[in-house]
Write a protein that holds these residues in place. Sequence first.
Motif, PDB file in Angstrom:
ATOM      1  N   ALA A 193      10.111  -4.859   3.198  1.00 21.30           N
ATOM      2  CA  ALA A 193       8.495  -3.660   3.027  1.00 21.30           C
ATOM      3  C   ALA A 193       7.000  -4.644   2.081  1.00 21.30           C
ATOM      4  CB  ALA A 193       8.259  -3.209   3.691  1.00 21.30           C
ATOM      5  N   THR A 194       8.337  -3.865   0.813  1.00 21.90           N
ATOM      6  CA  THR A 194       7.257  -3.983  -0.287  1.00 21.90           C
ATOM      7  C   THR A 194       7.117  -5.839  -1.170  1.00 21.90           C
ATOM      8  OG1 THR A 194       9.477  -3.633  -1.623  1.00 21.90           O
ATOM      9  CG2 THR A 194       7.637  -1.822  -1.125  1.00 21.90           C
ATOM     10  N   LEU A 196       7.119  -8.601   1.241  1.00 25.60           N
ATOM     11  CA  LEU A 196       6.074  -9.134   2.137  1.00 25.60           C
ATOM     12  C   LEU A 196       4.882  -8.755   1.394  1.00 25.60           C
ATOM     13  CD1 LEU A 196       8.407  -8.598   5.498  1.00 25.60           C
ATOM     14  CD2 LEU A 196       6.849 -10.857   4.978  1.00 25.60           C
ATOM     15  N   HIS A 197       4.495  -7.237   0.902  1.00 25.15           N
ATOM     16  CA  HIS A 197       3.384  -6.524   0.762  1.00 25.15           C
ATOM     17  C   HIS A 197       3.136  -7.191  -0.513  1.00 25.15           C
ATOM     18  CE1 HIS A 197      -0.481  -4.157   0.195  1.00 25.15           C
ATOM     19  NE2 HIS A 197       0.599  -3.469  -1.056  1.00 25.15           N
ATOM     20  N   LEU A 234       2.376  -6.511   9.548  1.00 27.92           N
ATOM     21  CA  LEU A 234       3.539  -6.568   9.395  1.00 27.92           C
ATOM     22  C   LEU A 234       3.202  -5.864   8.453  1.00 27.92           C
ATOM     23  CD1 LEU A 234       5.344  -9.729   8.835  1.00 27.92           C
ATOM     24  CD2 LEU A 234       6.685  -7.669   9.490  1.00 27.92           C
ATOM     25  N   ASN A 235       2.523  -5.191   7.167  1.00 25.68           N
ATOM     26  CA  ASN A 235       2.636  -4.275   6.285  1.00 25.68           C
ATOM     27  C   ASN A 235       1.671  -2.896   7.128  1.00 25.68           C
ATOM     28  OD1 ASN A 235       1.671  -3.697   2.937  1.00 25.68           O
ATOM     29  ND2 ASN A 235      -0.181  -2.833   4.957  1.00 25.68           N
ATOM     30  N   ASP A 238       4.997  -1.811   8.978  1.00 28.13           N
ATOM     31  CA  ASP A 238       5.918  -0.714   7.738  1.00 28.13           C
ATOM     32  C   ASP A 238       4.780   0.596   7.917  1.00 28.13           C
ATOM     33  OD1 ASP A 238       7.696  -3.378   8.289  1.00 28.13           O
ATOM     34  OD2 ASP A 238       7.043  -3.998   6.594  1.00 28.13           O
ATOM     35  N   GLU A 239       3.804   0.177   7.424  1.00 31.12           N
ATOM     36  CA  GLU A 239       3.244   1.381   6.658  1.00 31.12           C
ATOM     37  C   GLU A 239       2.930   2.938   7.699  1.00 31.12           C
ATOM     38  OE1 GLU A 239      -0.620   2.040   5.306  1.00 31.12           O
ATOM     39  OE2 GLU A 239      -0.331   0.262   3.645  1.00 31.12           O
ATOM     40  N   GLN A 242       7.099   4.030   8.164  1.00 37.41           N
ATOM     41  CA  GLN A 242       6.768   5.285   6.372  1.00 37.41           C
ATOM     42  C   GLN A 242       5.989   6.358   6.645  1.00 37.41           C
ATOM     43  OE1 GLN A 242       9.026   4.183   3.769  1.00 37.41           O
ATOM     44  NE2 GLN A 242       8.403   6.323   2.580  1.00 37.41           N
ATOM     45  N   GLN A 260      10.046  -2.435  16.395  1.00 34.56           N
ATOM     46  CA  GLN A 260      11.329  -3.201  15.941  1.00 34.56           C
ATOM     47  C   GLN A 260      10.928  -4.990  16.405  1.00 34.56           C
ATOM     48  OE1 GLN A 260      12.740  -3.343  13.108  1.00 34.56           O
ATOM     49  NE2 GLN A 260      12.251  -1.160  12.098  1.00 34.56           N
ATOM     50  N   ARG A 263       7.875  -6.498  15.008  1.00 39.99           N
ATOM     51  CA  ARG A 263       8.479  -6.992  13.490  1.00 39.99           C
ATOM     52  C   ARG A 263       8.980  -8.165  13.571  1.00 39.99           C
ATOM     53  NH1 ARG A 263      11.041  -6.590   8.595  1.00 39.99           N
ATOM     54  NH2 ARG A 263       9.481  -5.402   7.098  1.00 39.99           N
TER      55      ARG A 263
END
Length: 295
Positions: A193-194, A196-197, A234-235, A238-239, A242, A260, A263
């Motif tokens: 995720a990080t 991709l961001h 996507l971000n 992912d958030e 989280q 999932q 995603r």
Amino acid sequence: MGLRSLGRFFMLERPRPMANTPRRLSSPAALQRAGGEELGSLAALLDTAKPGESVHSARRRIKRLRSLLRLIRAPLGDDAFHRLNGSLRQAAVSLAGSRQVEALLTAARHLEPASAKPAYWRPLAEAHRQAHEAGSAPLTGLTAARASIAAAMQDLAQLSLTDDDDGTASLALVATYGKARKRLRRALASGAATELHEARKFVIHHLHHRSILALGTKKQAARLEALRQALGDLNDLDELAQLCKTSPTRPPARAMARLQKARGRLLEEVTAQAGRLFRHGPRAYGRRIGLDPGT
């Protein structure tokens, strides 16, 4: 490849315009003037904004301004660039909380139908919105953003760039393209995720650079916009994932499977778009926009 090494590879001459380019690459002074006008428009937008209203438009304009600064970073100098970029970053941070709430609500509604039984993502995002509203002061963030934009306007107005177009903007464009390409490949290999961001940030800069400099076709711009949107979605997913880690209620297996699956579809879309849009290396891409190889 950085701007300095690109400068050694490409001759710093006025680039040859592409056949589908409606105007020449802008000079540093022209880009400075465009930035000043955009800052004025953004300041007017924030002055009329009311606490609690959507700030999506303002944040997108801030991102575009930060991309513009990258095109003239060399003539600005590092000190001026960091001051201006810092002011714009602070304005974005001041508005970030409200925007994140909007984005997570939208993502949850797309992810989970209203008829889902039991519902998980929608109530989670709604609870997050309520907690944000209870603990936030929208006027404080708006006031801070206005002050940061005012500081950037004053700072930019005090600078004096030249009208000579020495290829600086085009070299910055190619350097950013190369960074977007590299980060996309790394992010898609890891799926993290990080990463991709981070890749998304440079894709956005590249999209803005092509728009600001009027490069490419409408079809290419639409594909880049689709890639940006997919990376943004996507971000948001992912958030949401989280956010659920901080919730006392664990997500049902069906809810996680839904996230999932969504995603996975987005990763496939990003992979396909990235392969089309970033298939050329930076040097080859530079040639395609009319930069002459150095000797």
